[in-house]
Write a protein that holds these residues in place. Structure first.
Motif, PDB file in Angstrom:
ATOM      1  N   ALA A  59     -11.014 -11.200 -14.526  1.00 35.12           N
ATOM      2  CA  ALA A  59      -9.806 -10.440 -14.180  1.00 35.12           C
ATOM      3  C   ALA A  59     -10.224  -9.131 -13.557  1.00 35.12           C
ATOM      4  O   ALA A  59     -11.262  -8.567 -13.899  1.00 35.12           O
ATOM      5  CB  ALA A  59      -8.972 -10.176 -15.424  1.00 35.12           C
ATOM      6  N   ALA A  94     -15.322  -9.863   2.019  1.00 37.89           N
ATOM      7  CA  ALA A  94     -14.242  -8.915   2.331  1.00 37.89           C
ATOM      8  C   ALA A  94     -14.792  -7.570   2.808  1.00 37.89           C
ATOM      9  O   ALA A  94     -14.288  -6.985   3.779  1.00 37.89           O
ATOM     10  CB  ALA A  94     -13.353  -8.719   1.102  1.00 37.89           C
ATOM     11  N   GLU A 148      -8.437  -4.535  -7.087  1.00 38.68           N
ATOM     12  CA  GLU A 148      -9.261  -3.735  -6.192  1.00 38.68           C
ATOM     13  C   GLU A 148      -9.185  -2.254  -6.538  1.00 38.68           C
ATOM     14  O   GLU A 148      -9.797  -1.424  -5.877  1.00 38.68           O
ATOM     15  CB  GLU A 148      -8.855  -3.984  -4.732  1.00 38.68           C
ATOM     16  CG  GLU A 148      -7.488  -3.464  -4.344  1.00 38.68           C
ATOM     17  CD  GLU A 148      -6.340  -4.390  -4.727  1.00 38.68           C
ATOM     18  OE1 GLU A 148      -6.481  -5.185  -5.672  1.00 38.68           O
ATOM     19  OE2 GLU A 148      -5.268  -4.279  -4.088  1.00 38.68           O
ATOM     20  N   ASN A 149      -8.455  -1.910  -7.605  1.00 39.60           N
ATOM     21  CA  ASN A 149      -8.297  -0.498  -7.983  1.00 39.60           C
ATOM     22  C   ASN A 149      -9.182  -0.174  -9.172  1.00 39.60           C
ATOM     23  O   ASN A 149      -9.631  -1.052  -9.889  1.00 39.60           O
ATOM     24  CB  ASN A 149      -6.825  -0.221  -8.291  1.00 39.60           C
ATOM     25  CG  ASN A 149      -5.952  -0.544  -7.083  1.00 39.60           C
ATOM     26  OD1 ASN A 149      -6.257  -0.137  -5.968  1.00 39.60           O
ATOM     27  ND2 ASN A 149      -4.895  -1.307  -7.303  1.00 39.60           N
ATOM     28  N   TRP A 162     -19.572  -2.242  -7.742  1.00 46.31           N
ATOM     29  CA  TRP A 162     -20.101  -3.467  -7.131  1.00 46.31           C
ATOM     30  C   TRP A 162     -21.559  -3.389  -6.721  1.00 46.31           C
ATOM     31  O   TRP A 162     -22.274  -4.403  -6.766  1.00 46.31           O
ATOM     32  CB  TRP A 162     -19.196  -3.927  -5.979  1.00 46.31           C
ATOM     33  CG  TRP A 162     -17.992  -4.586  -6.554  1.00 46.31           C
ATOM     34  CD1 TRP A 162     -16.772  -4.020  -6.775  1.00 46.31           C
ATOM     35  CD2 TRP A 162     -17.917  -5.911  -7.093  1.00 46.31           C
ATOM     36  NE1 TRP A 162     -15.930  -4.918  -7.405  1.00 46.31           N
ATOM     37  CE2 TRP A 162     -16.611  -6.079  -7.607  1.00 46.31           C
ATOM     38  CE3 TRP A 162     -18.814  -6.974  -7.187  1.00 46.31           C
ATOM     39  CZ2 TRP A 162     -16.191  -7.278  -8.209  1.00 46.31           C
ATOM     40  CZ3 TRP A 162     -18.395  -8.163  -7.782  1.00 46.31           C
ATOM     41  CH2 TRP A 162     -17.101  -8.296  -8.287  1.00 46.31           C
ATOM     42  N   VAL A 209      -8.910  -9.323   3.281  1.00 43.52           N
ATOM     43  CA  VAL A 209      -9.762  -8.135   3.259  1.00 43.52           C
ATOM     44  C   VAL A 209      -9.479  -7.250   2.033  1.00 43.52           C
ATOM     45  O   VAL A 209     -10.153  -6.253   1.820  1.00 43.52           O
ATOM     46  CB  VAL A 209      -9.581  -7.344   4.589  1.00 43.52           C
ATOM     47  CG1 VAL A 209      -8.370  -6.441   4.530  1.00 43.52           C
ATOM     48  CG2 VAL A 209     -10.836  -6.568   4.966  1.00 43.52           C
ATOM     49  N   ARG A 210      -8.531  -7.663   1.206  1.00 44.30           N
ATOM     50  CA  ARG A 210      -8.084  -6.816   0.088  1.00 44.30           C
ATOM     51  C   ARG A 210      -9.235  -6.304  -0.775  1.00 44.30           C
ATOM     52  O   ARG A 210      -9.283  -5.126  -1.144  1.00 44.30           O
ATOM     53  CB  ARG A 210      -7.079  -7.581  -0.783  1.00 44.30           C
ATOM     54  CG  ARG A 210      -6.587  -6.811  -1.996  1.00 44.30           C
ATOM     55  CD  ARG A 210      -5.431  -7.520  -2.686  1.00 44.30           C
ATOM     56  NE  ARG A 210      -5.792  -8.759  -3.346  1.00 44.30           N
ATOM     57  CZ  ARG A 210      -6.280  -8.835  -4.587  1.00 44.30           C
ATOM     58  NH1 ARG A 210      -6.484  -7.746  -5.293  1.00 44.30           N
ATOM     59  NH2 ARG A 210      -6.568 -10.009  -5.114  1.00 44.30           N
ATOM     60  N   LEU A 211     -10.198  -7.178  -1.084  1.00 51.92           N
ATOM     61  CA  LEU A 211     -11.286  -6.786  -1.983  1.00 51.92           C
ATOM     62  C   LEU A 211     -12.197  -5.720  -1.373  1.00 51.92           C
ATOM     63  O   LEU A 211     -13.013  -5.134  -2.088  1.00 51.92           O
ATOM     64  CB  LEU A 211     -12.098  -8.004  -2.405  1.00 51.92           C
ATOM     65  CG  LEU A 211     -11.351  -9.068  -3.217  1.00 51.92           C
ATOM     66  CD1 LEU A 211     -12.283 -10.234  -3.537  1.00 51.92           C
ATOM     67  CD2 LEU A 211     -10.780  -8.488  -4.501  1.00 51.92           C
ATOM     68  N   ALA A 212     -12.071  -5.464  -0.069  1.00 51.27           N
ATOM     69  CA  ALA A 212     -12.859  -4.389   0.560  1.00 51.27           C
ATOM     70  C   ALA A 212     -12.427  -3.020   0.073  1.00 51.27           C
ATOM     71  O   ALA A 212     -13.081  -2.016   0.351  1.00 51.27           O
ATOM     72  CB  ALA A 212     -12.760  -4.468   2.081  1.00 51.27           C
ATOM     73  N   LYS A 213     -11.338  -2.968  -0.677  1.00 48.94           N
ATOM     74  CA  LYS A 213     -10.905  -1.708  -1.279  1.00 48.94           C
ATOM     75  C   LYS A 213     -11.636  -1.448  -2.600  1.00 48.94           C
ATOM     76  O   LYS A 213     -11.493  -0.389  -3.193  1.00 48.94           O
ATOM     77  CB  LYS A 213      -9.392  -1.743  -1.565  1.00 48.94           C
ATOM     78  CG  LYS A 213      -8.523  -1.955  -0.332  1.00 48.94           C
ATOM     79  CD  LYS A 213      -7.072  -1.544  -0.585  1.00 48.94           C
ATOM     80  CE  LYS A 213      -6.218  -2.657  -1.106  1.00 48.94           C
ATOM     81  NZ  LYS A 213      -4.824  -2.259  -1.358  1.00 48.94           N
ATOM     82  N   SER A 214     -12.399  -2.419  -3.080  1.00 48.79           N
ATOM     83  CA  SER A 214     -13.002  -2.332  -4.419  1.00 48.79           C
ATOM     84  C   SER A 214     -14.006  -1.182  -4.530  1.00 48.79           C
ATOM     85  O   SER A 214     -14.539  -0.708  -3.533  1.00 48.79           O
ATOM     86  CB  SER A 214     -13.691  -3.649  -4.768  1.00 48.79           C
ATOM     87  OG  SER A 214     -12.790  -4.723  -4.695  1.00 48.79           O
ATOM     88  N   PRO A 245     -17.227   0.797  -4.786  1.00 48.59           N
ATOM     89  CA  PRO A 245     -18.659   0.638  -4.499  1.00 48.59           C
ATOM     90  C   PRO A 245     -19.520   0.896  -5.736  1.00 48.59           C
ATOM     91  O   PRO A 245     -20.521   0.195  -5.958  1.00 48.59           O
ATOM     92  CB  PRO A 245     -18.920   1.704  -3.425  1.00 48.59           C
ATOM     93  CG  PRO A 245     -17.594   1.931  -2.776  1.00 48.59           C
ATOM     94  CD  PRO A 245     -16.588   1.779  -3.887  1.00 48.59           C
ATOM     95  N   SER A 272      -4.591 -10.004   2.845  1.00 47.16           N
ATOM     96  CA  SER A 272      -5.031 -10.807   1.709  1.00 47.16           C
ATOM     97  C   SER A 272      -6.545 -11.028   1.752  1.00 47.16           C
ATOM     98  O   SER A 272      -7.242 -10.874   0.740  1.00 47.16           O
ATOM     99  CB  SER A 272      -4.281 -12.143   1.766  1.00 47.16           C
ATOM    100  OG  SER A 272      -4.842 -13.087   0.918  1.00 47.16           O
TER     101      SER A 272
END
Lengths: 285, 285
Positions: free
Chosen positions: A119, A189, A122-123, A228, A218-223, A225, A216
């Motif tokens: 779970a 992403a 991206e925030n 990750w 590319v959304r995870l590119a906001k995660s 750094p 949708s």
């Protein structure tokens, strides 16, 4: 029962919020290197107190580690050192191999439970925590045979009461699967975001021409750094293999397009369409 | 006013549904090579009649072409041939260069309007059509100076009444931008689906371990191969360049992970995070 949450972000905060609802008498202590996060977590009612690590751990019946995975590795020996003899430590890190390696050489290994909830969003940070993140999601416990019965039973009860479904595997299996079903999609992403930002210097053009499909994908590119980078580093062999396989498919796809081989292009996509069965299952879950 | 919809799928069907609501007296004629699609579109109230192409076009004030882009190219000359002298043809194809090239050499070019709505889902067919697909979305019109005033004004009015915001550019600009903000993200998702399906022969494992992040990133891998193969083929130069840039970023990312260069990994992701500004805008739109 005193519960310390080390790292009061999206995951640690969301776990605290769902436990608070189930166990109104649990007392939550927050530990975070950021004083602002501590204040936010207090203000949002995620924790009742904020303390330095050693003090919090020594007062705890349960310690939940929810920092980036490199920080879990750094702190786990000290947390186990300070842990009361009847208490339990659970980590919620997204890689399990390196973390279990560190735990395995500690004399208090049996008081540790290695867990990973499937779970996230991206925030990040305590502001992103919400009570609904974990209920209904799956959770993997690794090397459960290395935890003592009391610690394992406590962890299992809390996760089940948080509405999660439990799965068991070795850290090695966990890290291999996660490289494909989670780590790779994050890199895909991030790289997509970089490619589009590099080409479209004018962000307004992306904004005007992108549709929900692009959002949708590319959304995870906001995660985060900070979260990750250590995951990719710790799981680098599996992630590198997954990336190599992905790049190979992309190169094949590019060749097929360059060759105007529409039949093979159709065939690739029809094979990829099989993912619909899996996704429809995930969405109904 | 008689409106023919050639290709009564997600896009053609959704456009008809929103127009019906705004213009209750419009009469909709469906044209589709699939008799089942024709029956479904009648049953769903998308169209009032189903007819063969030449008959439908010769009775129409407006023809909307919403088939896969290769079929638009094949049919456009015949549609213009049969078109009454005061009628208009609009195409809704996802590539614009090849379609405009075909239109440009036809004597009735001025009765044609080249359009592309920035909207879609991963589903297809008349069953996937819904009234809410187009309102609030952007639409690009290409080479508007080559359309006559009556046809252009009609198309603009209908799109605006369908709740869309209009943008204008050349087919060349359109195809270049779309390669990055739409076509690339579809290929990235198809390849991700293939990679994971190849590795995880046991679909249950993907199902158990994937989270909403994976679903989101791979969602477009459910898209229709019949629709997308011709798009990639027609826009192959731009798509191939976009893919080359994407593969290059992935190879760099892989190298950084192999080298355990966490600082550069962090830097890549921070640069990709800039996409948040754009996405937040799209989501609020």
């Amino acid at each position: 029962m005193n519960v310390s949450i080390i790292g009061i972000g999206l995951l640690g905060g969301s776990f605290a919020l769902v436990l608070r609802e189930k166990y109104p008498k649990m007392h939550f202590i927050g530990v975070d290197t950021s004083p602002v996060n501590g204040q936010l977590a207090l203000a949002k009612g995620i924790v009742d107190d904020v303390m330095p690590l050693a003090e919090a751990v020594s007062k705890s019946d349960l310690v939940v580690m929810a920092t980036p995975v490199n920080v879990i590795i750094d702190l786990l020996p000290a947390v186990l050192d300070h842990l009361p003899s009847s208490a339990t430590v659970i980590d919620l890190g997204s890689t399990k191999g390196s973390i279990c390696d560190v735990a395995d050489i500690h004399p208090k290994r049996a008081q540790f439970v290695a867990a990973h909830p499937m779970a996230g969003t991206e925030n990040s940070g305590p502001g992103a925590a919400f009570r609904e993140l974990l209920p209904g999601k799956n959770l993997i416990i690794c090397d459960s045979d290395k935890s003592n019965t009391e610690s394992l039973t406590l962890a299992e009860s809390l996760f089940r009461d948080a509405g999660m479904k439990l799965f068991y595997m070795t850290p090695k299996e966990h890290d291999l699967h996660l490289a494909y079903v989670s780590h790779l999609s994050h890199i895909s992403a991030f790289a997509l975001g970089l490619t589009v930002l590099e080409k479209e210097k004018d962000e307004q053009a992306i904004f005007d021409m992108a549709s929900t499909g692009f959002s949708s994908t590319v959304r995870l590119a906001k995660s985060s750094p900070q979260m990750w980078a250590p995951i990719f580093d710790q799981n680098r062999t599996n992630v590198s293999n997954a990336l190599a396989a992905y790049i190979e498919f992309l190169q094949q796809f590019k060749q097929v397009i360059d060759d105007q081989d529409v039949a093979t292009s159709l065939d690739f996509m029809k094979r990829a369409n099989v993912i619909r069965r899996v996704l429809d299952g995930i969405e109904k879950r």
